[in-house]
Design an enzyme around this catalytic site. Structure first.
Site, PDB file in Angstrom:
ATOM      1  N   LYS A  33      -6.800 -27.990 -13.503  1.00 13.56           N
ATOM      2  CA  LYS A  33      -6.264 -26.820 -12.655  1.00 13.56           C
ATOM      3  C   LYS A  33      -6.648 -25.586 -12.638  1.00 13.56           C
ATOM      4  O   LYS A  33      -6.951 -25.056 -11.721  1.00 13.56           O
ATOM      5  CB  LYS A  33      -4.653 -26.844 -12.822  1.00 13.56           C
ATOM      6  CG  LYS A  33      -4.072 -28.197 -12.349  1.00 13.56           C
ATOM      7  CD  LYS A  33      -2.505 -28.397 -12.010  1.00 13.56           C
ATOM      8  CE  LYS A  33      -2.204 -29.280 -11.286  1.00 13.56           C
ATOM      9  NZ  LYS A  33      -0.768 -29.815 -11.694  1.00 13.56           N
TER      10      LYS A  33
ATOM     11  N   LYS B  15      -7.061 -38.779  -9.202  1.00 12.29           N
ATOM     12  CA  LYS B  15      -5.529 -39.427  -8.947  1.00 12.29           C
ATOM     13  C   LYS B  15      -5.142 -38.955  -7.603  1.00 12.29           C
ATOM     14  O   LYS B  15      -5.674 -37.942  -7.046  1.00 12.29           O
ATOM     15  CB  LYS B  15      -4.970 -38.856 -10.005  1.00 12.29           C
ATOM     16  CG  LYS B  15      -4.535 -37.424 -10.067  1.00 12.29           C
ATOM     17  CD  LYS B  15      -3.419 -36.913 -10.696  1.00 12.29           C
ATOM     18  CE  LYS B  15      -3.030 -35.604 -10.760  1.00 12.29           C
ATOM     19  NZ  LYS B  15      -1.897 -35.057 -11.452  1.00 12.29           N
TER      20      LYS B  15
ATOM     21  N   LYS C 274      -0.745 -34.009  -4.913  1.00  8.14           N
ATOM     22  CA  LYS C 274      -0.065 -33.064  -4.041  1.00  8.14           C
ATOM     23  C   LYS C 274      -1.160 -32.086  -3.534  1.00  8.14           C
ATOM     24  O   LYS C 274      -1.004 -31.503  -2.456  1.00  8.14           O
ATOM     25  CB  LYS C 274       1.064 -32.628  -4.520  1.00  8.14           C
ATOM     26  CG  LYS C 274       2.252 -33.555  -4.562  1.00  8.14           C
ATOM     27  CD  LYS C 274       3.466 -32.632  -5.058  1.00  8.14           C
ATOM     28  CE  LYS C 274       4.000 -33.270  -6.418  1.00  8.14           C
ATOM     29  NZ  LYS C 274       4.568 -32.508  -7.351  1.00  8.14           N
TER      30      LYS C 274
HETATM   31  P1  TYM Z   1       4.392 -33.527 -10.847  1.00  8.52           P
HETATM   32  O1  TYM Z   1       5.443 -32.927 -10.094  1.00  8.52           O
HETATM   33  O2  TYM Z   1       3.140 -33.201 -10.700  1.00  8.52           O
HETATM   34  O3  TYM Z   1       4.412 -35.247 -10.646  1.00  8.52           O
HETATM   35  C1  TYM Z   1       5.954 -35.870 -10.600  1.00  8.52           C
HETATM   36  C2  TYM Z   1       5.644 -37.304 -11.259  1.00  8.52           C
HETATM   37  O4  TYM Z   1       4.917 -38.035 -10.543  1.00  8.52           O
HETATM   38  C3  TYM Z   1       3.809 -38.414 -11.362  1.00  8.52           C
HETATM   39  N1  TYM Z   1       2.362 -38.623 -10.804  1.00  8.52           N
HETATM   40  C4  TYM Z   1       1.715 -39.869 -10.276  1.00  8.52           C
HETATM   41  N2  TYM Z   1       1.935 -40.953 -11.023  1.00  8.52           N
HETATM   42  C5  TYM Z   1       1.010 -41.975 -10.600  1.00  8.52           C
HETATM   43  N3  TYM Z   1       0.002 -41.733  -9.904  1.00  8.52           N
HETATM   44  C6  TYM Z   1      -0.005 -40.279  -9.740  1.00  8.52           C
HETATM   45  N4  TYM Z   1      -1.241 -40.376  -8.646  1.00  8.52           N
HETATM   46  C7  TYM Z   1       0.577 -39.562  -9.904  1.00  8.52           C
HETATM   47  N5  TYM Z   1       0.817 -38.245  -9.508  1.00  8.52           N
HETATM   48  C8  TYM Z   1       1.789 -37.613  -9.817  1.00  8.52           C
HETATM   49  C9  TYM Z   1       3.703 -37.340 -12.453  1.00  8.52           C
HETATM   50  O5  TYM Z   1       3.150 -38.148 -13.662  1.00  8.52           O
HETATM   51  C10 TYM Z   1       5.109 -37.224 -12.670  1.00  8.52           C
HETATM   52  O6  TYM Z   1       5.783 -37.976 -13.381  1.00  8.52           O
HETATM   53  N6  TYM Z   1       5.313 -31.462 -15.291  1.00  8.52           N
HETATM   54  C11 TYM Z   1       5.647 -32.570 -14.505  1.00  8.52           C
HETATM   55  C12 TYM Z   1       7.219 -32.229 -13.912  1.00  8.52           C
HETATM   56  C13 TYM Z   1       8.112 -32.342 -15.248  1.00  8.52           C
HETATM   57  C14 TYM Z   1       8.624 -33.147 -15.892  1.00  8.52           C
HETATM   58  C15 TYM Z   1       9.243 -32.289 -16.900  1.00  8.52           C
HETATM   59  C16 TYM Z   1       8.477 -34.460 -15.949  1.00  8.52           C
HETATM   60  C17 TYM Z   1       8.563 -30.952 -15.481  1.00  8.52           C
HETATM   61  N7  TYM Z   1       9.305 -31.090 -16.657  1.00  8.52           N
HETATM   62  C18 TYM Z   1      10.088 -33.056 -17.878  1.00  8.52           C
HETATM   63  C19 TYM Z   1       9.229 -35.316 -17.033  1.00  8.52           C
HETATM   64  C20 TYM Z   1       9.845 -34.463 -17.978  1.00  8.52           C
HETATM   65  C21 TYM Z   1       4.812 -32.459 -13.222  1.00  8.52           C
HETATM   66  O7  TYM Z   1       4.062 -31.688 -12.876  1.00  8.52           O
HETATM   67  O8  TYM Z   1       4.761 -33.838 -12.655  1.00  8.52           O
END
Ligand code: TYM
Length: 343
Positions: free
Chosen positions: A120, A209, A212
């Site tokens: 990032k 991947k 968003k």
């Molecule tokens: P975030 O918001 O980027 O993504 C949310 C969830 O979606 C999953 N994900 C994917 N899984 C499969 N293929 C993909 N292409 C893909 N893109 C995103 C992510 O792995 C995630 O599970 N830091 C985290 C949010 C967070 C969190 C937490 C998660 C904050 N605190 C505590 C678990 C526990 C994040 O930015 O995910």
């Protein structure tokens, strides 16, 4: 107070959610809620403070947060389940205070090695301290509630492992089990009977991947896409010139990605899908079938979304935020005592 083991996950609200988010995190936790009803506590939240670790339009954040909570419900989350808590991170201030404390027990070296940070930071002129510190806030999210299982996509595995490391380090330093730490990766995978965490790829650039932050959105299926738009995206997805449907992530990443999407949405195992299409010499029939599945999924999802009852959602939020503030404040107090901030 909490008496059951906790399964916890969160999805940022920096943009509309996409199929990768759904298959990587939402579907797994909703399935777990059903499977383990009465046995586990489920915490599903919007990490709204995480949402601007990379620049966003702040005028839209609150609305997006409230919208994403509706997406959780449209995914099948049962609001009547008393062991389920739905909340916004910033409404529980203990997350922020624990982060400030944990920062002193987290190392610059380990945070610099996080793949997400390395990826990032390359797209930005000014890298914020928030982006660097993001995994520590995530560790606080997990450790405050002693989550045992954290269903996330493959890209977040490293952060869950870091939360475990930080928790263990803190416990060792203060000589007692202040934090219950999440299970190690092998045990997490065994719990969900998976070989690896889900990883859905961009439809046009299947070596990356689905994300968003993809500017064009052409390789991303958003949960708000109409079935027609999604069909177009699938039909024009990048494949290869092999002309056979194999599950080979290295040499045929595009087709393997479509197999993954199809398998996760339908519940049909990958091997069965490959077997079914082994005689095909063109990708058209297979793509059409994947597009049909994705379209049906989106049509149902959007129907559920329109039916979400805002009053029930607001009630669940208020109750959950009250209950989780109590749990989080009590854990924070233990931490404050350990580090010498409270007598
Ligand atoms: P975030 O918001 O980027 O993504 C949310 C969830 O979606 C999953 N994900 C994917 N899984 C499969 N293929 C993909 N292409 C893909 N893109 C995103 C992510 O792995 C995630 O599970 N830091 C985290 C949010 C967070 C969190 C937490 C998660 C904050 N605190 C505590 C678990 C526990 C994040 O930015 O995910």
């Amino acid at each position: 107070m909490q008496t059951k083991e906790v399964i916890l996950t969160g999805l940022r609200a920096n943009n509309d959610l996409h199929l990768g988010n759904y298959l990587g995190a939402l579907l797994p936790i909703v399935k777990m809620q059903k499977k383990y009803a009465g046995e586990f506590q489920i915490n599903l939240f919007v990490p709204d403070l995480h949402s601007f670790t990379t620049p966003i339009d702040h005028t839209k954040l609150y609305e997006q947060t409230m919208h994403n909570l509706k997406l959780y419900v449209a995914s099948g989350l049962d609001l009547n389940n008393n062991d389920t808590f739905l909340y916004r991170q910033s409404f529980i201030p203990a997350h922020s205070e624990l982060t400030v404390i944990l920062n002193n027990f987290s190392y610059m070296g380990e945070l610099s090695r996080m793949t997400q940070f390395k990826e990032k930071k390359t797209n930005q002129e000014n890298v914020s301290a928030g982006l660097f510190d993001y995994p520590v806030l995530m560790a606080a999210d997990i450790l405050l509630y002693g989550a045992k299982y954290v269903p996330v996509g493959d890209d977040q595995t490293q952060h869950v492992e870091l939360a475990r490391d930080i928790g263990i380090r803190f416990n060792n330093k203060f000589g007692k089990e202040i934090f219950k730490v999440p299970e190690d990766e092998k045990t997490q995978l065994a719990f969900t009977h998976e070989q690896q965490r889900p990883r859905i790829k961009d439809l046009l650039r299947p070596e990356k991947k689905m994300s968003k932050s993809d500017a064009s959105g052409k390789g991303v299926i958003f949960l708000g896409d109409t079935p027609e738009v999604a069909t177009k995206k699938i039909m024009s997805s990048t494949t290869d010139s092999v002309g056979k449907i194999n599950y080979d992530q290295k040499n045929q990443p595009g087709i393997s990605n479509l197999i993954d999407i199809y398998s996760l949405l339908s519940g049909i195992p990958v091997s069965e899908i490959v077997d079914k299409y082994k005689a095909e010499t063109s990708y058209n029939t297979f793509k059409t079938e994947v597009a049909r599945n994705v379209s049906n999924f989106l049509a149902d999802f959007q129907k559920n979304l329109n039916a979400v009852d805002q009053d029930s959602l607001n009630k669940k939020l208020a109750e959950s935020e009250k209950a989780m503030n109590e749990v989080a404040n009590s854990k924070l107090h233990e931490v404050q005592k350990a580090v010498g901030l409270r007598g």
